[in-house]
Structures are given as structure tokens and as C-alpha cells.
Design a protein around this motif. Structure first.
Motif, mmCIF file in Angstrom:
data_model
loop_
_atom_site.group_PDB
_atom_site.id
_atom_site.type_symbol
_atom_site.label_atom_id
_atom_site.label_comp_id
_atom_site.label_asym_id
_atom_site.label_seq_id
_atom_site.Cartn_x
_atom_site.Cartn_y
_atom_site.Cartn_z
ATOM 1 N N SER A 95 -35.247 -30.431 56.107
ATOM 2 C CA SER A 95 -34.511 -29.558 56.805
ATOM 3 C C SER A 95 -32.661 -29.040 56.407
ATOM 4 O O SER A 95 -31.606 -29.681 55.657
ATOM 5 N N LEU A 96 -32.775 -28.214 55.848
ATOM 6 C CA LEU A 96 -31.356 -27.490 54.917
ATOM 7 C C LEU A 96 -30.328 -26.497 55.659
ATOM 8 O O LEU A 96 -31.257 -25.730 56.203
ATOM 9 N N ALA A 97 -29.378 -27.088 56.189
ATOM 10 C CA ALA A 97 -28.670 -26.748 56.615
ATOM 11 C C ALA A 97 -28.198 -24.822 56.368
ATOM 12 O O ALA A 97 -27.987 -25.118 54.573
ATOM 13 N N ALA A 98 -28.732 -23.790 56.406
ATOM 14 C CA ALA A 98 -27.940 -22.608 55.756
ATOM 15 C C ALA A 98 -27.055 -21.951 56.099
ATOM 16 O O ALA A 98 -26.185 -22.131 56.557
ATOM 17 N N SER A 99 -26.130 -21.628 54.604
ATOM 18 C CA SER A 99 -24.814 -21.474 54.800
ATOM 19 C C SER A 99 -24.193 -20.095 55.120
ATOM 20 O O SER A 99 -25.653 -19.335 55.864
ATOM 21 N N GLU A 100 -23.255 -19.908 56.006
ATOM 22 C CA GLU A 100 -23.069 -18.511 56.885
ATOM 23 C C GLU A 100 -22.993 -17.452 55.930
ATOM 24 O O GLU A 100 -22.458 -16.355 55.925
ATOM 25 N N ASN A 101 -22.383 -18.516 54.558
ATOM 26 C CA ASN A 101 -21.962 -16.849 54.021
ATOM 27 C C ASN A 101 -23.213 -16.779 53.066
ATOM 28 O O ASN A 101 -23.146 -17.440 52.409
ATOM 29 N N PRO A 102 -23.781 -15.466 53.392
ATOM 30 C CA PRO A 102 -24.793 -14.577 52.731
ATOM 31 C C PRO A 102 -25.222 -14.675 51.500
ATOM 32 O O PRO A 102 -26.475 -15.049 50.734
ATOM 33 N N GLN A 103 -23.577 -14.999 50.959
ATOM 34 C CA GLN A 103 -23.784 -14.840 49.102
ATOM 35 C C GLN A 103 -24.356 -15.943 48.425
ATOM 36 O O GLN A 103 -24.675 -15.976 47.741
ATOM 37 N N ILE A 104 -24.159 -17.628 49.474
ATOM 38 C CA ILE A 104 -25.104 -18.494 48.454
ATOM 39 C C ILE A 104 -25.507 -18.812 49.741
ATOM 40 O O ILE A 104 -24.882 -19.827 50.233
ATOM 41 N N ASN A 105 -26.859 -18.964 49.374
ATOM 42 C CA ASN A 105 -27.839 -19.164 50.056
ATOM 43 C C ASN A 105 -29.129 -20.145 49.650
ATOM 44 O O ASN A 105 -29.360 -19.419 48.403
ATOM 45 N N PRO A 106 -29.084 -21.322 49.879
ATOM 46 C CA PRO A 106 -30.172 -21.996 49.557
ATOM 47 C C PRO A 106 -31.209 -22.014 49.386
ATOM 48 O O PRO A 106 -32.392 -22.015 47.852
#
Length: 553
Positions: free
Chosen positions: A2-13
Motif C-alpha cells: 500500500s503506497l500513499a499516492a502523492s497529492e502532487n500529480p507531478q511526482i506520483n510513485p
């Protein structure tokens, strides 16, 4: 996971992980380059399929080999089971491990820091780490070790952040990951894990109680996982296997000369800095202040990362021969430390440095693109290669747009670095593919070669492993001793032999056929200059590296 997705769409894991798999994939999933140590794991996995014994590991010569735990062998075996015996299958899960390492790096940073810029930048830094990329393109233990150690770092991060109130899931993650790391590499994993646990017990800033760390259920399961293969080998083969394992782990690999230790130590430190270029340069002007601020803000993680870094430098210094891949297990944790320091240093304000780096990778990619396009145009290419070019072109334009507009430059740098490997594979396609294994596979199918009876192999052993993959499980091919092979010839009616050994035997009693012709490394410049000319095929025939099938008359 489970990875928390970044709120910043530029740096999504997830996007970075997928990009890594796509851009590095073509270079990884065919033998554009073949690392010699891969033969130990692919040869053994083929033998496992042939014998049904999934515990005992063999060399291509048929000798037992116990120098590494079972984890890497089983990873190759899983690929063969799922996809069949192919180069793609031998490396598939290693590429996946490289991508997952990026995700676990992001996850570790998210546990440690609220600032999502740190986790996003950490993921970009490790995704563009050359040692991770090269390791993800080889079926050897290193990328599996960094994956499992980075997964354990998630557990360590939970303990660092929550202390004695750490949720139990982090302890399960920590111990299970260390167990798998031990089954991949052995003592180096145990050493790093032990150092981390001792540090948490005794650090002066936020000591973790022994009661918290000693979580009996997860430790019990981990001990079973970590020691299962070792116990099985003891039962099947007795203590002999342990001598071979310990010799590799603490014998021949450990240097005893002080000068060599010092040399390896400085070499390891220099390479550790180089593998984080250009990122280490962006916070250089404010490095001292930002490092001090980071140390004050969270001394527990700061010194944990430094300790792991020193530990891996020490392990590298103590080896009799140092390789850059020895630094990889702690690279993700150091990437998080570097990202943290860069954010503290307000690295994004260093627009000039970021833009220069972005332009550098853009220009370098453009040069590789044009060279590979010229090479494939002159020599002909498969439809898939032209698809690669078609995909690379809009990515180049996109990175060029980011660079010109000076936006998302960290993303442009990281993706530009990964794109290099995507484009390099379009050039090495002509030089390296089809590899000898695939050529022999095609020859065997075309000539309807009978698989019964063992085949003796004389030549480069890592080429032997490629041929063994090409022939698959139907054929038994045995590697003959490099210097004493003449004494073994009478046992085989068929031989596969490298051209340079052909004059070393009396071949008059054999029918001879060329089964593989490849670019010899010494002839690459001449072949490149001849690309597209009528002389190319003749030159390849004259200067290429050949393998022959000899069959007794």
C-alpha cells in the motif's frame, strides 16, 4: 503493498514505477548485455526444471554450488515457470524488483516525513540511480537485496517515527523483509539489519525498548523463512555446503591487506558520490546549513542513514575486489537523506543547475536516438524497434518542452536518465541480438536436432548460459573444463565449441556446422563503419565470433 499516492500529480510513485519498467524494460528483458554472474542462477534454474529438485543448486558443469542462498535461484525459476525458459523470463522479476524498490523508497519517506516533496524527490533520485538500473537488468542477487532491505527500511521508519507506540505492521514488515534479504544474500543482510536494530535500542535521542523490538510472532516466522533453505541443505547434503557458503561470505571476499582496505574504502566513497550525480550538486551551496538543520530536525533518522552508509562503505572496503553494486542495499535510504537535505536547501531555486542537467540528458538522448536510428536504418530492424523509436520521439519532445519552459525539471532529469537505457537498447539490438542462445535455438528447431544425449560445451561460460536458455529443458548441455576439456571429449558425440578453441582439438572425426555468428567486441568499430555497405555481411563472417556444432561422424 500500500503506497500513499502523492497529492502532487507531478511526482506520483506509481507513475515513476511504471515509467521505470517501460523505459528500462527493453534493455533488461533481452540479452543486450549479459553479466557473467547470471550464469550461476539461470544454469541452476534450468537444472531445477530438468530434475524437479528445487532446493539443490548446480553449475552448468554439473557441480554443486552453495555460495549463495536460494532466493535468487527461485526468482529466476519463477520466471521460467511463468513464461518458459527465455531471456525475458530470466530477468522479468528482477526488473519488477527494481520498480518496486522505487515504491518502497517512496513509502519509507512518506512514513518518515509529512512533506511529500521529500518522498517524491526520493523516488526520482533512486529511479535514476545507475546502479539500480543496471542491477534491475541482471538476474543476480543485488536488486533483490536492495528491494528487501528497502522494504525493511519501511519497518525501521515506522519505529523511528512512532517509537514504542509503533503499530505492529511495521515490525512484521521489518522482520519478514530481513528474512527474505537473508535468503537472497546471507550475512550482509543480517549485518545491516542487526546494525539498525542495535542503533534503535541504544541511540540517545529516541531509544526503542527491547520489549517493542522483540515482537516474538514476526521474529519466529522470519527465522523460519530465513533459515529454511539452510536447514534443508544441512539435512540433504550435510555440513559440506556450509563450508562453501561461508568461504564466499567471509572468506575469499574479505580483504586482509590494510592498503587494499583503504583503497577499496576510498573507491567506495567516490563511487557512492558518483551514483547520486547530478542530484548531489543541486544543494551544494547550502549543504552545510541544510545538513545541520536536517540533523537537528530528526537526528534519529539522520544518523540511522549515516550509519547504514558507513556500514556499507566498510563492507565494501573489506572485500578483496570491490564492485559498485555492493553499495546498492542502502542507496534508497541515502536517496531519502539526500532528498531531505535538498528540500532543506531549497534546491528548486537552483534553476540554472537543474536546467543544465536537464539539457545535458536531453542532448545526450538526442545523440543516441539519431545514432540508433541511423544504425537500424542501415541494417534493418524489427517492427518492435520502430515502435520503440515511435514511443521515444514524443517522450523526447515532452522532456524538451519541460526543459525549455523550465518546469518540472527534476522529473525531466530523472526521466531523461531512464530514457537513455530505452534508446541504448535500440542500438544494442543490432550489436547483441539475437544472442547466441536464440541463434542456437533457431538452428536446433530448423535442423530438427535430436535432444537425446548430452552435449559438451567448450567456450565462454556466460555464453554457455545463454545457449542453455535457448535450448531449454529438452537438451542436456554440460560445460567442460576450460583447460582439461580434451580429457572429456570421448564422453560426448556432440560438442558446441567457440571458434577460438576449434584449433585445440582434432575435429577431423566430426561434422562441423556454424550455429551462431555475433559481433565480436574487437570488430565492433569496423562493423559500425561498414553498416549499410555491401561489405557488411562479408566482414561479419570474417570477424564475427562464431560457435560451431560438432557431431561425431
Amino acid at each position: 503493498m500500500s503506497l500513499a499516492a502523492s497529492e502532487n500529480p507531478q511526482i506520483n510513485p506509481w507513475v515513476i514505477m511504471i515509467a521505470f519498467a517501460i523505459l528500462v524494460g527493453p534493455f533488461a528483458l533481452g540479452f543486450h548485455m549479459h553479466y557473467p554472474d547470471e550464469m550461476y542462477y539461470t544454469d541452476a534454474a534450468v537444472k531445477m526444471l530438468q530434475t524437479g529438485d528445487y532446493l539443490t543448486t548446480y553449475l552448468g558443469s554439473g557441480e554443486l554450488r552453495f555460495k549463495k542462498p536460494i532466493g535468487t535461484y527461485w526468482t529466476v525459476l519463477a520466471g521460467f515457470k511463468l513464461f518458459g525458459v527465455t531471456p525475458f523470463a530470466s530477468r522479468f522479476f528482477f526488473l519488477l524488483a527494481g520498480a518496486l524498490t522505487i515504491g518502497f523508497t517512496y513509502w519509507t519517506a512518506r512514513v518518515l516525513f509529512e512533506d511529500k516533496r521529500i518522498s517524491g524527490l526520493s523516488a526520482l533520485i533512486i529511479a535514476s540511480n545507475p546502479v539500480l538500473i543496471f542491477s534491475a537488468t541482471r538476474s543476480i542477487p543485488d536488486v533483490l537485496l536492495v528491494l528487501t532491505m528497502t522494504a525493511s527500511a519501511v519497518g525501521f521508519a515506522g519505529l523511528i517515527r512512532f517509537g514504542d507506540a509503533t503499530p505492529k505492521k511495521y515490525l512484521w514488515i521489518l522482520y519478514i523483509s530481513l528474512a527474505f534479504a537473508f535468503e537472497v544474500k546471507g550475512l550482509p543482510a543480517a549485518a545491516l539489519g542487526g546494525i539498525g536494530l542495535i542503533y534503535l535500542l541504544f541511540n540517545p535521542w529516541k531509544k526503542i525498548s527491547f520489549k517493542t523490538i522483540f515482537h516474538f510472532p514476526s521474529i519466529l516466522v522470519s527465522v523460519f523463512i530465513g533459515l529454511f533453505w539452510f536447514a534443508a541443505m544441512w539435512k540433504i547434503h550435510g555440513p559440506t555446503y556450509l563450508d562453501s557458503f561461508l568461504e564466499d561470505q567471509v572468506g575469499t571476499r574479505v580483504a586482509s591487506r590494510y592498503l587494499l582496505i583503504v583503497q577499496n574504502g576510498f573507491l567506495a566513497l567516490g563511487i557512492l558520490i558518483l551514483i547520486f550525480l547530478p542530484w548531489v550538486l543541486f544543494g551544494f551551496t547550502k549543504a552545510k546549513k541544510s545538513i545541520i538543520n536536517a540533523r537537528k530536525e530528526d537526528p534519529v533518522f539522520f544518523w540511522f542513514a549515516i550509519l547504514w552508509g558507513i556500514a556499507i562503505l566498510g563492507m565494501g572496503a573489506m572485500t578483496s575486489k570491490f564492485y559498485e553494486r555492493y553499495l546498492l542495499p542502502v542507496a534508497p535510504v541515502l536517496a531519502i537523506l539526500l532528498a531531505w537535505v535538498l528540500v532543506k536547501a531549497d534546491y528548486e531555486s537552483r534553476r540554472t543547475g537543474l536546467k543544465i542537467a536537464s539539457w545535458f540528458f536531453l542532448i545526450l538522448n538526442s545523440i543516441v536516438f539519431l545514432f540508433s536510428l541511423w544504425l537500424n536504418f542501415n541494417l534493418g530492424a524489427s517492427f518492435l524497434i520502430w515502435i520503440q523509436f515511435g514511443l521515444a520521439l514524443p517522450i523526447l519532445f515532452y522532456l524538451g518542452r519541460l526543459t525549455v519552459k523550465s518546469i518540472k525539471l527534476t522529473k525531466a532529469i530523472a526521466y531523461g536518465f531512464m530514457l537513455l537505457f530505452f534508446l541504448i537498447s535500440t542500438g544494442t539490438y543490432q550489436i547483441s541480438l539475437p544472442d547466441q542462445g536464440q541463434q542456437v535455438k533457431e538452428f536446433a528447431a530448423k535442423e530438427n536436432i535430436d535432444p537425446t544425449g548430452a552435449i559438451g560445451f567448450i567456450g565462454n561460460l556466460h555464453t554457455s548460459s545463454k545457449i542453455r536458455i535457448g535450448l531449454g529443458t529438452d537438451f542436456q548441455m554440460i560445460d567442460l573444463p576450460r583447460y582439461e576439456f580434451r580429457e572429456e571429449l570421448h564422453k560426448y558425440d556432440r560438442l558446441i565449441i567457440e571458434d577460438k578453441y576449434l584449433d585445440s582439438i582434432d575435429a577431423s572425426g566430426y561434422a562441423k556446422q556454424v550455429i551462431s555468428v555475433n559481433w565480436a567486441s574487437r570488430a565492433i568499430p569496423d562493423l559500425l563503419f561498414a553498416a549499410g555497405s555491401p561489405e557488411f555481411d562479408k566482414l561479419l563472417e570474417e570477424k564475427g565470433q562464431k560457435y560451431y556444432l560438432l557431431e561425431a561422424k
